[in-house]
Design a protein around this motif. Sequence first.
Motif, PDB file in Angstrom:
ATOM      1  N   PRO A 102     -30.388 -15.259  -8.543  1.00  0.00           N
ATOM      2  CA  PRO A 102     -29.881 -14.698  -7.379  1.00  0.00           C
ATOM      3  C   PRO A 102     -28.225 -14.846  -7.439  1.00  0.00           C
ATOM      4  CG  PRO A 102     -30.767 -16.603  -6.654  1.00  0.00           C
ATOM      5  CD  PRO A 102     -31.325 -16.414  -8.216  1.00  0.00           C
ATOM      6  N   LYS A 105     -24.462 -12.981  -9.858  1.00  0.00           N
ATOM      7  CA  LYS A 105     -23.533 -11.844  -9.422  1.00  0.00           C
ATOM      8  C   LYS A 105     -22.273 -12.252  -8.981  1.00  0.00           C
ATOM      9  CE  LYS A 105     -25.323 -11.617  -4.812  1.00  0.00           C
ATOM     10  NZ  LYS A 105     -25.697 -10.974  -3.900  1.00  0.00           N
ATOM     11  N   LEU A 106     -22.333 -13.530  -8.620  1.00  0.00           N
ATOM     12  CA  LEU A 106     -21.088 -14.116  -8.037  1.00  0.00           C
ATOM     13  C   LEU A 106     -19.853 -14.219  -8.823  1.00  0.00           C
ATOM     14  CD1 LEU A 106     -22.601 -17.250  -6.034  1.00  0.00           C
ATOM     15  CD2 LEU A 106     -21.784 -15.034  -5.020  1.00  0.00           C
ATOM     16  N   ARG A 107     -18.774 -14.382  -8.096  1.00  0.00           N
ATOM     17  CA  ARG A 107     -17.413 -14.231  -8.991  1.00  0.00           C
ATOM     18  C   ARG A 107     -17.341 -15.563  -9.688  1.00  0.00           C
ATOM     19  NH1 ARG A 107     -13.044 -13.912  -5.381  1.00  0.00           N
ATOM     20  NH2 ARG A 107     -11.985 -15.139  -7.237  1.00  0.00           N
ATOM     21  N   TYR A 110     -16.662 -19.029  -7.721  1.00  0.00           N
ATOM     22  CA  TYR A 110     -17.733 -19.235  -6.539  1.00  0.00           C
ATOM     23  C   TYR A 110     -19.104 -19.564  -7.338  1.00  0.00           C
ATOM     24  CZ  TYR A 110     -15.144 -16.901  -3.000  1.00  0.00           C
ATOM     25  OH  TYR A 110     -14.331 -16.589  -1.927  1.00  0.00           O
ATOM     26  N   VAL A 114     -21.328 -23.093  -6.656  1.00  0.00           N
ATOM     27  CA  VAL A 114     -22.840 -23.137  -6.387  1.00  0.00           C
ATOM     28  C   VAL A 114     -23.588 -23.830  -7.355  1.00  0.00           C
ATOM     29  CG1 VAL A 114     -24.751 -21.501  -6.437  1.00  0.00           C
ATOM     30  CG2 VAL A 114     -22.681 -20.876  -5.056  1.00  0.00           C
TER      31      VAL A 114
ATOM     32  N   ILE B 242     -14.326 -22.456   1.304  1.00  0.00           N
ATOM     33  CA  ILE B 242     -15.039 -21.392   0.883  1.00  0.00           C
ATOM     34  C   ILE B 242     -15.861 -20.615   2.004  1.00  0.00           C
ATOM     35  CG2 ILE B 242     -16.830 -20.495  -0.666  1.00  0.00           C
ATOM     36  CD1 ILE B 242     -16.129 -22.546  -2.486  1.00  0.00           C
ATOM     37  N   ILE B 246     -11.788 -18.386   1.119  1.00  0.00           N
ATOM     38  CA  ILE B 246     -10.663 -19.096   0.594  1.00  0.00           C
ATOM     39  C   ILE B 246      -9.502 -18.113   0.255  1.00  0.00           C
ATOM     40  CG2 ILE B 246     -11.199 -18.523  -1.949  1.00  0.00           C
ATOM     41  CD1 ILE B 246     -10.714 -21.739  -2.018  1.00  0.00           C
ATOM     42  N   LEU B 283     -23.824 -23.513   1.982  1.00  0.00           N
ATOM     43  CA  LEU B 283     -22.726 -22.758   1.178  1.00  0.00           C
ATOM     44  C   LEU B 283     -23.351 -21.765   0.480  1.00  0.00           C
ATOM     45  CD1 LEU B 283     -19.648 -22.929  -0.040  1.00  0.00           C
ATOM     46  CD2 LEU B 283     -21.028 -24.126  -1.754  1.00  0.00           C
ATOM     47  N   ILE B 284     -24.486 -22.054  -0.297  1.00  0.00           N
ATOM     48  CA  ILE B 284     -25.107 -21.023  -0.996  1.00  0.00           C
ATOM     49  C   ILE B 284     -25.490 -19.769  -0.239  1.00  0.00           C
ATOM     50  CG2 ILE B 284     -27.108 -20.804  -2.804  1.00  0.00           C
ATOM     51  CD1 ILE B 284     -26.798 -23.530  -3.397  1.00  0.00           C
ATOM     52  N   LEU B 287     -22.616 -17.652   0.693  1.00  0.00           N
ATOM     53  CA  LEU B 287     -21.918 -16.996  -0.400  1.00  0.00           C
ATOM     54  C   LEU B 287     -23.000 -15.850  -0.851  1.00  0.00           C
ATOM     55  CD1 LEU B 287     -20.449 -19.522  -2.569  1.00  0.00           C
ATOM     56  CD2 LEU B 287     -19.218 -17.948  -0.936  1.00  0.00           C
ATOM     57  N   LEU B 288     -24.208 -15.905  -0.518  1.00  0.00           N
ATOM     58  CA  LEU B 288     -25.249 -14.822  -1.086  1.00  0.00           C
ATOM     59  C   LEU B 288     -25.094 -13.897   0.045  1.00  0.00           C
ATOM     60  CD1 LEU B 288     -28.218 -16.758  -2.147  1.00  0.00           C
ATOM     61  CD2 LEU B 288     -26.563 -15.698  -3.558  1.00  0.00           C
ATOM     62  N   PRO B 291     -20.204 -13.018   0.175  1.00  0.00           N
ATOM     63  CA  PRO B 291     -19.635 -13.589  -1.009  1.00  0.00           C
ATOM     64  C   PRO B 291     -18.177 -14.020  -0.991  1.00  0.00           C
ATOM     65  CG  PRO B 291     -20.703 -11.619  -1.669  1.00  0.00           C
ATOM     66  CD  PRO B 291     -20.647 -11.695  -0.211  1.00  0.00           C
ATOM     67  N   THR B 292     -17.243 -13.433   0.232  1.00  0.00           N
ATOM     68  CA  THR B 292     -16.022 -14.076   0.237  1.00  0.00           C
ATOM     69  C   THR B 292     -15.707 -14.670   1.421  1.00  0.00           C
ATOM     70  OG1 THR B 292     -15.498 -11.806   1.382  1.00  0.00           O
ATOM     71  CG2 THR B 292     -14.918 -11.932  -0.992  1.00  0.00           C
ATOM     72  N   VAL B 299     -10.992  -9.888  -2.451  1.00  0.00           N
ATOM     73  CA  VAL B 299      -9.848 -10.625  -2.872  1.00  0.00           C
ATOM     74  C   VAL B 299      -9.939  -9.780  -4.347  1.00  0.00           C
ATOM     75  CG1 VAL B 299      -9.272 -13.044  -4.096  1.00  0.00           C
ATOM     76  CG2 VAL B 299     -10.607 -12.782  -2.092  1.00  0.00           C
ATOM     77  N   GLU B 301      -9.460  -9.421  -7.976  1.00  0.00           N
ATOM     78  CA  GLU B 301      -9.686 -10.098  -9.074  1.00  0.00           C
ATOM     79  C   GLU B 301      -8.513 -10.403 -10.233  1.00  0.00           C
ATOM     80  OE1 GLU B 301     -12.835 -12.184 -11.151  1.00  0.00           O
ATOM     81  OE2 GLU B 301     -13.385 -10.580  -9.774  1.00  0.00           O
TER      82      GLU B 301
END
Lengths: 310, 303
Positions: A102, A105-107, A110, A114, B242, B246, B283-284, B287-288, B291-292, B299, B301
């Motif tokens: 899962p 895919k995170l940047r 991040y 994680v 986060i 962030i 947190l996880i 983010l899922l 994601p930002t 943001v 890259e």
Amino acid sequence: MRRLPTATLGPLLWFVGLAVPWLANGNWLSILSLFAIYAVVALSTDIVLGRAGLYDMGHAMYFGVGAYTTAILNTEYGVPVLWTLPLAVLVAAGVGALLAAPIVKLRGDYLLVVTIGFNEIFRLSMDNNVGGLTGGPDGIFGVGVPSLFGHDFSSQSDLYLLNWVVLGVALLLMRNLERSRVGRVFRYLKEDELAATTLGVNARAYKILAFALGAGLAGAAGMLFAVQLSTVSSGAFNFIESVTLFAIVIVGGQASIPGVLLGTVLMFVIPQVFQGLAQYRYFIFGIAMIVVMVLRPQGIWPRRRESAGE
Amino acid sequence: MELSTLLQQLVNGLTVGGIYALIALGYTMVYGILKLINFAHGDLAVLGAFIGLTVLGGQLGGGAPPAAWLVALAFIAAVLVVSLAGVALEFTAYRPLRHAHRLSAVVSALGASMFFENGMMLIWSPQTRVFPSHILPDITWHLGGVVLTFTQVLIVFSSLLLMLALYLYVNHTRFGTAIRAAAIDQDAARLMGINVNRVIISVFILGPALGAIGGLFIGIYYREAIFNMGWLYGLNAFIAAIIGGIGNIPGAMLGGLLLGLFNSLAAGYISSSWQEAITFGLLILILLVRPTGILGERVAEKV
């Protein structure tokens, strides 16, 4: 003067290493024994971090999964120690793939946080004695001795040879990975994911594969660790250990086998040797990490033909 | 589950959340400009606690409460020393690596964290150091079963005030505009005549200054400090940054307060031995789904 190519020098050094039990005494033997184990974990970190370019700062966790697998199977269910080796590899690789699926895919940054999170959740689970199997903060004692054809690997030098052989296998695997299609795909993904995807690479699948391979190899090292110390507890697999592994790869040189081995010597063996300086060693270490990065941002022994830029 | 217990948890959570938010601002500002996780930031906050402790403890022998000017001096000293350390950190560990591979800077940050942590151990001993009591007036209010101390009120209000001040500074002054411009695009900002190096130095003054105040609050609130607590508070503050998104200043404030409340409720109603795991789980999850972060924009890259 012609330089001795690494391809010859490497195996030569490995064979020299076989003689260590006859040359070194107790303390040095155990340091070098642990070096072999940590070198395997560092190489496994390099698969994920250095080769596939995935920011993994929780790698000690897979090392721990392997160690706990061996300890639990051996002490609770009486599985012979050597039989737990393939199981430690499989369980760690499975956990690696499952957790990676899962999140890959995170940047980058991040992903880094994680993976720290997974590492901490793992540590807390072991400390809270999940399922009554992990022994809580004290860990598990009394991991047995491996035996092969009726010979018990009970002495320090036997264990050293076992670790050294596994390190040799890990090195061969790394060399093959470097030359294989999978290894090349990892490199494309690291250098330019968009381009690789455009050429039909399934980025997600290969990233999960990188985590599974790295975790599996770390699991093997975990088994060796449990056997070497005959005990496991969560302290050896916490965030600080992951940070050390991360630093070994970056300080030594990403995707460079000699670099990672050198990094292991610097970040692991030297602090062991200078235990007399306990009060100061990590203070000095912090400075050294900054100085090395400032002077050699690519690592001490970087991969060849990769000079500048990201 | 009584209402007063819930309210008490909320009050405690808000206090800790205010501290997280203060420390999170330093992370978020550095990340906003340099795209670097300053792993040493939590240790800088702890340095603030120790500097404050030294100023306070030097005078205090018996049980007499320290004079107000001494408390003020403790805060001033902490802010000054820690901002100085922040600037030194930028010059030695981060500036030479500004155009290097990103992971080199991460390792440099980890090295800096190790340096500060163990440096503090060498100076202030590896033992837990106890803060003197009665640093702030011992006033407590009992509101229907909820206990509210003067310390808590002060922490929450001064955190909010400092955050507001920072927010106004960044959004409504010329130099604040320069900070935001440099965060969006350093090269373009440079072309517009902004001295990007000065902006970055200012971020390494402001962030650690707020972190130092946060660290000293931790010492005063929990009445103890230990050299290696930086990574725990630092990590929590970073998670707060986060969660909020962030690089985003209001996000760091919101994330800090939410994380404090959540932590306090998790410890109170689920289990304190799983508290940290629950934090990471949250947190996880966030983010899922986003994601930002909650207030995070898209943001760009940095390549």
